[in-house]
Design a protein around this motif. Structure first.
Motif, PDB file in Angstrom:
ATOM      1  N   VAL A 234      14.314  21.934  13.777  1.00  0.00           N
ATOM      2  CA  VAL A 234      14.270  23.325  13.332  1.00  0.00           C
ATOM      3  C   VAL A 234      15.632  23.817  12.856  1.00  0.00           C
ATOM      4  CG1 VAL A 234      13.880  25.706  14.092  1.00  0.00           C
ATOM      5  CG2 VAL A 234      12.300  23.902  14.806  1.00  0.00           C
TER       6      VAL A 234
ATOM      7  N   PRO B 141      17.461  21.829   9.489  1.00  0.00           N
ATOM      8  CA  PRO B 141      16.876  22.242   8.203  1.00  0.00           C
ATOM      9  C   PRO B 141      17.128  23.717   7.891  1.00  0.00           C
ATOM     10  CG  PRO B 141      15.314  20.899   9.420  1.00  0.00           C
ATOM     11  CD  PRO B 141      16.446  21.189  10.356  1.00  0.00           C
TER      12      PRO B 141
ATOM     13  N   LEU C 167      14.802  14.739   7.975  1.00  0.00           N
ATOM     14  CA  LEU C 167      14.465  16.057   8.512  1.00  0.00           C
ATOM     15  C   LEU C 167      15.344  17.139   7.892  1.00  0.00           C
ATOM     16  CD1 LEU C 167      13.970  15.153  12.256  1.00  0.00           C
ATOM     17  CD2 LEU C 167      12.333  16.437  10.900  1.00  0.00           C
TER      18      LEU C 167
ATOM     19  N   LEU D 277      14.420  18.704   4.578  1.00  0.00           N
ATOM     20  CA  LEU D 277      13.327  19.675   4.518  1.00  0.00           C
ATOM     21  C   LEU D 277      13.846  21.092   4.288  1.00  0.00           C
ATOM     22  CD1 LEU D 277      10.950  18.406   7.353  1.00  0.00           C
ATOM     23  CD2 LEU D 277      10.734  18.076   4.885  1.00  0.00           C
ATOM     24  N   GLY D 278      15.112  21.337   4.566  1.00  0.00           N
ATOM     25  CA  GLY D 278      15.692  22.637   4.245  1.00  0.00           C
ATOM     26  C   GLY D 278      15.683  22.899   2.753  1.00  0.00           C
TER      27      GLY D 278
ATOM     28  N   ALA E 175      12.084  23.333   1.502  1.00  0.00           N
ATOM     29  CA  ALA E 175      11.589  24.692   1.747  1.00  0.00           C
ATOM     30  C   ALA E 175      12.051  25.653   0.660  1.00  0.00           C
ATOM     31  CB  ALA E 175      12.059  25.175   3.112  1.00  0.00           C
TER      32      ALA E 175
ATOM     33  N   VAL F 149      10.844  25.528   8.607  1.00  0.00           N
ATOM     34  CA  VAL F 149      10.045  24.297   8.601  1.00  0.00           C
ATOM     35  C   VAL F 149       8.601  24.562   9.017  1.00  0.00           C
ATOM     36  CG1 VAL F 149       9.776  22.022   9.660  1.00  0.00           C
ATOM     37  CG2 VAL F 149      12.018  22.754   8.839  1.00  0.00           C
TER      38      VAL F 149
ATOM     39  N   LEU G  48       6.893  26.100   6.063  1.00  0.00           N
ATOM     40  CA  LEU G  48       6.723  25.080   5.020  1.00  0.00           C
ATOM     41  C   LEU G  48       5.487  24.225   5.313  1.00  0.00           C
ATOM     42  CD1 LEU G  48       7.809  23.410   2.573  1.00  0.00           C
ATOM     43  CD2 LEU G  48       9.096  22.047   4.257  1.00  0.00           C
TER      44      LEU G  48
END
Length: 532
Positions: free
Chosen positions: A47, A50, A279, A282-283, A286, A308, A311
């Protein structure tokens, strides 16, 4: 599974600190792999990192080199710590310090440091779980805004109290398998859906280059800038040095059944860093997907921790989003359980038994540890409610500033006893005071507060008795790195002064030969090794 774990590898008596707090010191390579993975790769990974990339860009990638260099740095010290702890029955790093320097005061400081540093780290796990629950609609205001925290507290407290370290060790297997599935699907499916990685990075740079409403400066960049390169480097190195000083990391290592188990895991665990890099990306995903963080019902501000989960909620079918949410939730509960157990071990061994009840029985020790684990979780909840940093990752980084102050007394002491015990106390006091003062100086643009807004300090705020060598500089540095340097300088100077004045030193109860004793008997039961 957490409640059932009390019957898994059943001990003769769970009312013993070795069994409740260390799983009987008999976890093999596979269990240790999942336990340490669950211990070190947490909601911070799923969490907070990202979210940092979403908000600030390339700086968030500091977590990748940090986890890569951590394992070579700590492999040999951890083998030494495991060996001497196995021989003497040590449960905590403060136990080792007590034996090494014959100083209950220094051991007390190490124990208190570990407990306090663990609380914001547990708070980060609860914040990750809260973000998932907020995404599925539990997002009230006032008391109800933090209701998910209290739900998490009750569930976590109950199974930890009953099963001890066996609970997170068992749950970690499920947690890792779920995470592997979710990330592999996300990292392949989402880029295909959003136009490929080139489009994702372009969207990230376009969004991050826009001026921030609070500062008027670009929020970040997909490349490091002149102002945050030093911060990136000191964050990576400082975090790597801190990683295995945390009590929960030591607990995971001491629960291993042999030195070979630790060697294999230290060699294999860097594979997780590949997962961490995916991981983190993923930032940016998004950003490309146009994700908007959910507004916190209690504060009225956007909660970047929800990036996340939102997303996944927007891009995945409902059934797979549910699996992803479960993965993040379990990824928060597993490390939070280990952390609370580790902090409870510190309270029991190095405060309760040392200063309050020296003749405590093993059953009394286990009962104290169970109660202390509940108190630690309450403290973690208060960290979230009372300290609201700009990014949730700063909860972990603030904890890192605190735990780094134990490096001379714990890590360096595994190789040399050159430092005087009172010099280590002086260094701890100086470094801790300086670190807390610098953290107090850091503002939080997101909520307008002037203090404890993060862990990155602009160099122009560093002054020494009125001398400000970097006046006007906007280059940032990690506070923990600065405080650790002061700690070491004070400890060196104080050692030289104390030796010159002839101040007596305590006896070393950790003989050098003990480091090697378990190479012959490392597979033997701990009580048998200790009796030799």
């Amino acid at each position: 599974m957490g409640f059932m774990a009390s019957r898994w590898r059943r001990a003769a008596d769970l009312e013993h600190l070795d069994e409740w707090g260390l799983g009987g010191r008999k976890f093999g390579s596979w269990v240790t792999w999942f336990l340490l993975g669950g211990d070190l790769y947490t909601a911070y990974t799923f969490v907070a990192i990202p979210a940092l990339l979403f908000s600030s860009g390339a700086l968030g990638f500091y977590a990748v080199p940090y986890t890569i260099i951590a394992f070579p740095l700590v492999m040999l010290p951890l083998l030494r710590l495991w060996s001497v702890s196995r021989v003497h029955g040590y449960v905590t790093p403060a136990d080792f310090v007590r034996g090494r320097y014959d100083s209950p005061i220094l051991a007390l400081l190490i124990a208190l440091t570990g407990i306090v540093a663990t609380m914001p780290y547990i708070a980060l796990q609860l914040a990750g779980l809260e973000a998932v629950l907020r995404t599925i609609g539990l997002n009230g205001s006032g008391f109800w805004g933090h209701a998910p925290l209290f739900v998490a507290f009750v569930v976590l407290a109950a199974y930890t109290y009953q099963s001890g370290l066996r609970a997170p060790a068992l749950i970690a297997v499920v947690k890792d398998l779920l995470i592997y599935i979710v990330i592999l699907v996300a990292i392949i499916y989402l880029p295909l859906k959003l136009g490929g990685w080139s489009a994702i990075f372009d969207a990230g740079q376009a969004k991050l280059s826009q001026p921030s409403p609070s500062t008027g400066q670009p929020a970040g960049s997909t490349l490091l800038t002149a102002n945050n390169q030093l911060q990136y480097a000191t964050l990576a190195l400082g975090s790597a040095l801190a990683l295995f000083l945390y009590p929960h990391s030591v607990t995971g290592v001491l629960s291993s059944q042999s030195r070979g188990t630790i060697r294999r895991n230290m060699a294999a665990l860097p594979a997780y860093s590949f997962l961490l890099a995916l991981l983190a990306l993923l930032g940016y995903v998004a950003i490309a997907a146009g994700v908007k963080p959910i507004v916190n019902g209690s504060t009225g501000r956007a909660d970047s921790n929800t990036i996340v989960p939102v997303l996944f909620d927007n891009q995945f079918p409902a059934w797979f989003a549910g699996i992803a949410f479960a993965a993040i939730g379990i990824g928060a509960l597993v490390p939070a359980a280990i952390m609370s157990i580790a902090a409870a071990n510190l309270w029991t061994r190095n405060i309760y038994k040392e200063f309050l009840r020296r003749d405590a029985t093993p059953r009394e020790e286990a009962r104290q540890a169970k109660l202390a684990s509940l108190v630690v979780k309450v403290g973690a909840v208060l960290f979230i409610v009372l300290i609201d940093p700009q990014f949730s990752v700063d909860l972990q980084l603030i904890g890192g500033v605190i735990i780094l102050m134990t490096l001379p007394a714990v890590a360096i002491a595994l190789y040399t006893r050159w430092f005087h015990r009172w010099a280590l106390v002086a260094g701890w006091v100086a470094g801790m005071a300086w670190g807390m003062y610098l953290l107090y100086q850091i503002p939080n643009p997101s909520n307008g507060k002037q203090h404890f807004g993060g862990s990155a300090l602009a160099l122009d705020k560093l002054s020494f008795f009125g001398w400000a060598p970097w006046d006007g500089s906007r280059v940032q540095i990690y506070v923990g790195f600065v405080a650790l340097i002061l700690n070491l300088v004070v400890a060196v100077v104080a050692t030289l002064v104390l030796r010159a004045t002839g101040v007596a030193e305590g006896r070393d109860h950790t003989r050098v030969s003990d480091y090697h004793a378990t190479r012959v008997s490392e597979e033997t039961k701990p009580e048998a090794v200790a009796s030799t």
